[in-house]
Design an enzyme around this catalytic site. Structure first.
Site, short mmCIF file in Angstrom:
data_model
loop_
_atom_site.label_atom_id
_atom_site.label_comp_id
_atom_site.label_asym_id
_atom_site.label_seq_id
_atom_site.Cartn_x
_atom_site.Cartn_y
_atom_site.Cartn_z
N GLN A 13 -6.03 -8.33 -11.49
CA GLN A 13 -5.57 -8.83 -12.79
C GLN A 13 -5.07 -7.69 -13.68
OE1 GLN A 13 -8.22 -9.76 -16.14
NE2 GLN A 13 -7.58 -11.89 -15.96
N GLY A 24 6.72 -9.00 -14.56
CA GLY A 24 7.86 -8.44 -13.85
C GLY A 24 7.73 -6.94 -13.63
N ARG A 60 0.10 -0.99 -11.47
CA ARG A 60 -0.97 -1.94 -11.12
C ARG A 60 -1.16 -2.05 -9.61
NH1 ARG A 60 3.45 -4.70 -13.25
NH2 ARG A 60 4.18 -6.61 -12.20
N GLU A 86 7.48 -6.24 -8.13
CA GLU A 86 7.41 -7.65 -8.48
C GLU A 86 8.81 -8.17 -8.81
OE1 GLU A 86 6.60 -10.56 -8.31
OE2 GLU A 86 4.79 -10.82 -9.51
N HIS A 156 2.80 -7.34 -5.09
CA HIS A 156 2.81 -8.33 -6.15
C HIS A 156 3.00 -9.74 -5.59
CE1 HIS A 156 3.29 -4.87 -8.85
NE2 HIS A 156 4.03 -4.40 -7.85
N GLY A 157 2.70 -10.72 -6.43
CA GLY A 157 2.75 -12.10 -5.96
C GLY A 157 4.06 -12.48 -5.29
#
Length: 216
Positions: A13, A24, A60, A86, A156-157
Site C-alpha cells: 500500500q 500512476g 514503491r 504502473e 504494479h497492478g
C-alpha cells in the site's frame, strides 16, 4: 528439479492508495501498512532463492523489493526499467477518485479505470501499458526464467496485469476482472520445454486475499 519460476509481486500500500488517489507515475512512498505487507511477502518467500530481480522506476516497487529481500537476507542482481512502471493515469494523477467522479461523472471515470483501450486524458490505457511492458518482459525477463532461474518482479497492478494477460492468454474482459493484491506473490512455474506447468497465488496471513485470476 531445475528452477523455472517467475514470482510477480505488486507493491505494498502506498500513500496515494491510502488517500484513494490516482497514482500512476507519481513517485509516492509506502505506508506503514505497505511496509508490513512487504515484510510478510518476504516471510512467505523465505525458502526461495532468487537469481534475478526486476523492478519499475518507481520507489514503491523498489521499497517493496528491498524489504522483501532484507527479510530473506538475499542480495541478487536487480534491474529496473520504465517498461514495468504502473499505468500512466495522465491528468487524473493526484486526484481523489471520488472527487474525480464528481468532476467528470462516475460513468466516465469508470470507463477510464476499467476499459481495456480507452485512456484517461494525457494517460495510458491498459492496452498501451501492455504494449510497453510485454516487449521487455518477453525479450529480457522470460528468457532468464526459462534458463533455469528463479525471478521476481516487483511492480504494479496494471503492469503485472499485462504480464498475467500474456502468460494465461486472457481476453481483455478476463484481464479487467483479474485482481492483483498488494504483496500477494503469484508464483508461475514452467517446465523444461518452456510451457506453463503450474501457478499459485500465495495469500498473506494477516489480510483476506484480494487476488483473483479470472478465466471464466
Amino acid at each position: 528439479m531445475k528452477k523455472r519460476n517467475l514470482y510477480l509481486v505488486r507493491h505494498g500500500q502506498s500513500t496515494y492508495n491510502l488517500e484513494n488517489r490516482f497514482t500512476g507515475w507519481k513517485d509516492v512512498e509506502l505506508t506503514e501498512l505497505g511496509e508490513r505487507q512487504a515484510k510478510e511477502a518476504g516471510e512467505i518467500l523465505a525458502n526461495t532463492n532468487f537469481d534475478y530481480c526486476y523492478i519499475s522506476n518507481l520507489k514503491r516497487a523498489r521499497e517493496t523489493l528491498s524489504i522483501i529481500l532484507n527479510e530473506m537476507n538475499q542480495s541478487p542482481q536487480i534491474e529496473n526499467n520504465v517498461a514495468l512502471n504502473e499505468r500512466d493515469y495522465g491528468n487524473l494523477i493526484g486526484q481523489n477518485k471520488a472527487e474525480a467522479a464528481e468532476k467528470f461523472g462516475a460513468d466516465q471515470v469508470q470507463i477510464w479505470r476499467r476499459s481495456f483501450d480507452i485512456p484517461p486524458p494525457g494517460g495510458e490505457s491498459l492496452k498501451m501499458t501492455a504494449e510497453r511492458t510485454l516487449p521487455y518482459y518477453k525479450s529480457v525477463i522470460l528468457p532468464k526464467v526459462l534458463d533455469s532461474n528463479n525471478i521476481i518482479i516487483s511492480a504494479h497492478g496494471n503492469s503485472i496485469r499485462a504480464i498475467v494477460m500474456e502468460i494465461f492468454n486472457l481476453t481483455p474482459t478476463q484481464i479487467l476482472k483479474t485482481e492483483v493484491g498488494w504483496c500477494e506473490p503469484w508464483k508461475i512455474s514452467y517446465n523444461k520445454t518452456g510451457e506453463l506447468s503450474d501457478y499459485q497465488i500465495i495469500p498473506r496471513p494477516s489480510e483476506p486475499s484480494s487476488s483473483h485470476l479470472y478465466q471464466n
